[in-house]
Design a protein around this motif. Structure first.
Motif, PDB file in Angstrom:
ATOM      1  N   THR A  18     -16.276  76.035 -12.809  1.00  0.00           N
ATOM      2  CA  THR A  18     -15.658  74.824 -12.269  1.00  0.00           C
ATOM      3  C   THR A  18     -15.935  73.620 -13.161  1.00  0.00           C
ATOM      4  N   ILE A  19     -17.183  73.455 -13.589  1.00  0.00           N
ATOM      5  CA  ILE A  19     -17.532  72.328 -14.453  1.00  0.00           C
ATOM      6  C   ILE A  19     -16.814  72.445 -15.799  1.00  0.00           C
ATOM      7  N   SER A  20     -16.781  73.644 -16.365  1.00  0.00           N
ATOM      8  CA  SER A  20     -16.099  73.845 -17.653  1.00  0.00           C
ATOM      9  C   SER A  20     -14.618  73.505 -17.541  1.00  0.00           C
ATOM     10  N   LEU A  21     -14.000  73.968 -16.467  1.00  0.00           N
ATOM     11  CA  LEU A  21     -12.586  73.689 -16.235  1.00  0.00           C
ATOM     12  C   LEU A  21     -12.351  72.185 -16.121  1.00  0.00           C
ATOM     13  N   ALA A  22     -13.194  71.506 -15.354  1.00  0.00           N
ATOM     14  CA  ALA A  22     -13.026  70.076 -15.146  1.00  0.00           C
ATOM     15  C   ALA A  22     -13.212  69.287 -16.446  1.00  0.00           C
ATOM     16  N   VAL A  23     -14.220  69.644 -17.229  1.00  0.00           N
ATOM     17  CA  VAL A  23     -14.493  68.914 -18.478  1.00  0.00           C
ATOM     18  C   VAL A  23     -13.357  69.100 -19.473  1.00  0.00           C
ATOM     19  N   LEU A  24     -12.894  70.338 -19.649  1.00  0.00           N
ATOM     20  CA  LEU A  24     -11.800  70.583 -20.595  1.00  0.00           C
ATOM     21  C   LEU A  24     -10.511  69.912 -20.133  1.00  0.00           C
ATOM     22  N   ALA A  25     -10.253  69.927 -18.826  1.00  0.00           N
ATOM     23  CA  ALA A  25      -9.067  69.249 -18.304  1.00  0.00           C
ATOM     24  C   ALA A  25      -9.173  67.746 -18.522  1.00  0.00           C
ATOM     25  N   LEU A  26     -10.381  67.197 -18.386  1.00  0.00           N
ATOM     26  CA  LEU A  26     -10.569  65.766 -18.622  1.00  0.00           C
ATOM     27  C   LEU A  26     -10.330  65.417 -20.089  1.00  0.00           C
ATOM     28  N   VAL A  27     -10.780  66.270 -20.996  1.00  0.00           N
ATOM     29  CA  VAL A  27     -10.539  66.031 -22.428  1.00  0.00           C
ATOM     30  C   VAL A  27      -9.037  65.994 -22.701  1.00  0.00           C
ATOM     31  N   LEU A  28      -8.312  66.980 -22.173  1.00  0.00           N
ATOM     32  CA  LEU A  28      -6.861  67.004 -22.361  1.00  0.00           C
ATOM     33  C   LEU A  28      -6.208  65.782 -21.722  1.00  0.00           C
ATOM     34  N   ALA A  29      -6.647  65.425 -20.512  1.00  0.00           N
ATOM     35  CA  ALA A  29      -6.085  64.261 -19.826  1.00  0.00           C
ATOM     36  C   ALA A  29      -6.354  62.977 -20.604  1.00  0.00           C
ATOM     37  N   THR A  30      -7.530  62.880 -21.221  1.00  0.00           N
ATOM     38  CA  THR A  30      -7.866  61.688 -22.006  1.00  0.00           C
ATOM     39  C   THR A  30      -6.954  61.561 -23.221  1.00  0.00           C
ATOM     40  N   VAL A  31      -6.722  62.676 -23.900  1.00  0.00           N
ATOM     41  CA  VAL A  31      -5.829  62.655 -25.069  1.00  0.00           C
ATOM     42  C   VAL A  31      -4.407  62.281 -24.646  1.00  0.00           C
ATOM     43  N   LEU A  32      -3.922  62.920 -23.590  1.00  0.00           N
ATOM     44  CA  LEU A  32      -2.571  62.615 -23.109  1.00  0.00           C
ATOM     45  C   LEU A  32      -2.476  61.182 -22.602  1.00  0.00           C
ATOM     46  N   GLY A  33      -3.541  60.715 -21.935  1.00  0.00           N
ATOM     47  CA  GLY A  33      -3.541  59.344 -21.438  1.00  0.00           C
ATOM     48  C   GLY A  33      -3.505  58.329 -22.559  1.00  0.00           C
ATOM     49  N   ALA A  34      -4.273  58.573 -23.625  1.00  0.00           N
ATOM     50  CA  ALA A  34      -4.280  57.663 -24.769  1.00  0.00           C
ATOM     51  C   ALA A  34      -2.918  57.644 -25.455  1.00  0.00           C
ATOM     52  N   LEU A  35      -2.333  58.834 -25.648  1.00  0.00           N
ATOM     53  CA  LEU A  35      -1.004  58.905 -26.268  1.00  0.00           C
ATOM     54  C   LEU A  35       0.054  58.260 -25.364  1.00  0.00           C
ATOM     55  N   GLY A  36      -0.083  58.503 -24.063  1.00  0.00           N
ATOM     56  CA  GLY A  36       0.863  57.910 -23.127  1.00  0.00           C
ATOM     57  C   GLY A  36       0.779  56.401 -23.094  1.00  0.00           C
ATOM     58  N   ALA A  37      -0.435  55.864 -23.111  1.00  0.00           N
ATOM     59  CA  ALA A  37      -0.601  54.415 -23.122  1.00  0.00           C
ATOM     60  C   ALA A  37      -0.016  53.814 -24.394  1.00  0.00           C
ATOM     61  N   ALA A  38      -0.242  54.497 -25.528  1.00  0.00           N
ATOM     62  CA  ALA A  38       0.342  54.019 -26.785  1.00  0.00           C
ATOM     63  C   ALA A  38       1.863  54.021 -26.702  1.00  0.00           C
ATOM     64  N   GLY A  39       2.419  55.049 -26.060  1.00  0.00           N
ATOM     65  CA  GLY A  39       3.865  55.113 -25.902  1.00  0.00           C
ATOM     66  C   GLY A  39       4.395  54.011 -24.997  1.00  0.00           C
ATOM     67  N   LEU A 204     -20.477  68.200  -4.075  1.00  0.00           N
ATOM     68  CA  LEU A 204     -21.178  66.941  -3.839  1.00  0.00           C
ATOM     69  C   LEU A 204     -22.205  66.650  -4.926  1.00  0.00           C
ATOM     70  N   PHE A 205     -22.868  67.697  -5.418  1.00  0.00           N
ATOM     71  CA  PHE A 205     -23.831  67.490  -6.492  1.00  0.00           C
ATOM     72  C   PHE A 205     -23.132  67.002  -7.757  1.00  0.00           C
ATOM     73  N   ILE A 206     -21.979  67.584  -8.078  1.00  0.00           N
ATOM     74  CA  ILE A 206     -21.235  67.149  -9.262  1.00  0.00           C
ATOM     75  C   ILE A 206     -20.827  65.687  -9.139  1.00  0.00           C
ATOM     76  N   THR A 207     -20.283  65.315  -7.986  1.00  0.00           N
ATOM     77  CA  THR A 207     -19.826  63.935  -7.814  1.00  0.00           C
ATOM     78  C   THR A 207     -20.996  62.956  -7.760  1.00  0.00           C
ATOM     79  N   TRP A 208     -22.121  63.389  -7.157  1.00  0.00           N
ATOM     80  CA  TRP A 208     -23.302  62.515  -7.121  1.00  0.00           C
ATOM     81  C   TRP A 208     -23.826  62.262  -8.533  1.00  0.00           C
ATOM     82  N   ALA A 209     -23.973  63.336  -9.317  1.00  0.00           N
ATOM     83  CA  ALA A 209     -24.453  63.183 -10.690  1.00  0.00           C
ATOM     84  C   ALA A 209     -23.470  62.359 -11.515  1.00  0.00           C
ATOM     85  N   SER A 210     -22.181  62.573 -11.308  1.00  0.00           N
ATOM     86  CA  SER A 210     -21.162  61.823 -12.043  1.00  0.00           C
ATOM     87  C   SER A 210     -21.227  60.342 -11.706  1.00  0.00           C
ATOM     88  N   THR A 211     -21.434  60.031 -10.429  1.00  0.00           N
ATOM     89  CA  THR A 211     -21.534  58.629 -10.011  1.00  0.00           C
ATOM     90  C   THR A 211     -22.703  57.938 -10.689  1.00  0.00           C
TER      91      THR A 211
END
Length: 229
Positions: A18-39, A204-211
């Motif tokens: 779950t953590i691996s999936l979330a981190v890799l998805a966030l990396v992809l989302a960050t790249v797409l978000g940066a490109l999208g904002a530039a667009g 809850l542990f993931i979100t607590w640590a993330s916060t």
């Protein structure tokens, strides 16, 4: 409860997936978000229109629907293309489909987050840096990025928290993540309540640590901004 102890190593493995999936998805989302904002901020009406359609449509489609489209439709599209060039068909794994679908979804949200962060930088600072002769990359690194990061962090953190919870839908297509393992264990032992309480605790542990981590990063960004002033 003894069943929970027995299945704990399996749940831990699913939690790491779950953590691996979330981190890799966030990396992809960050790249797409940066490109999208530039667009969205570009002078090209075609780029602005394409990104506007992307962010508008994707934010209006339920996560589960897009996940199923990527997993089943994407696999069929890939194999159609491969078949046309004489290549054997391949299987799109649930993990990869989850990364692509969730990253694609939250890239649309981060597009608006990054665009708003850029617009929050006073225009006068950009003009002053240009007047001093700063190269574009130095302007981006020393003037824009510190302020964009500071402005984007709260929204970025919220997106991450929601993204983590969205990973639970990937169990629908057969991924053995935390939810998938807990569901199987609950059916086997006929104690679904116990195992889904464990899932709740894991998220809850993931979100607590993330916060905690995000709060530390925000304080650091604010301190750096105050020092610069």
């Amino acid at each position: 409860m003894e069943h929970l102890v027995t299945y704990l190593p399996l749940l831990a493995r699913g939690w790491l997936v779950t953590i691996s999936l979330a981190v890799l998805a966030l990396v992809l989302a960050t790249v797409l978000g940066a490109l999208g904002a530039a667009g969205r901020l570009s002078a090209s009406p075609i780029a602005r229109g394409a990104v506007f359609l992307y962010s508008t449509i994707i934010r209006g489609v339920p996560d589960l629907v897009l996940l199923l489209l990527v997993y089943f439709g994407g696999q069929r599209l890939i194999n159609t293309i491969l078949g046309a060039i004489g290549v054997e068909p391949v299987d799109l794994s649930p993990f990869l489909a989850g990364v692509l679908a969730i990253g694609f979804i939250y890239g649309a949200y981060l597009t608006e987050t990054f665009r708003g962060a850029f617009l929050a930088v006073p225009r006068g600072q950009i003009e002053a840096a240009s007047a001093l002769g700063l190269h574009r990359w130095r302007l981006l690194r020393h003037v824009l990025m510190p302020q964009i990061i500071r402005a984007a962090l709260p929204g970025y953190g919220n997106t991450w928290q929601v993204l983590v919870k969205s990973t639970a839908v990937v169990s629908v297509i057969g991924l053995q993540d935390l939810v998938g393992y807990a569901n199987d264990a609950g059916k086997t032992t006929r104690e679904p309540f116990v195992f889904f309480v464990a899932v709740l605790a894991g998220y809850l542990f993931i979100t607590w640590a993330s916060t905690r981590i995000l709060a530390m990063l925000e304080r650091r960004a604010e301190r750096g901004y105050a020092d610069a002033r």
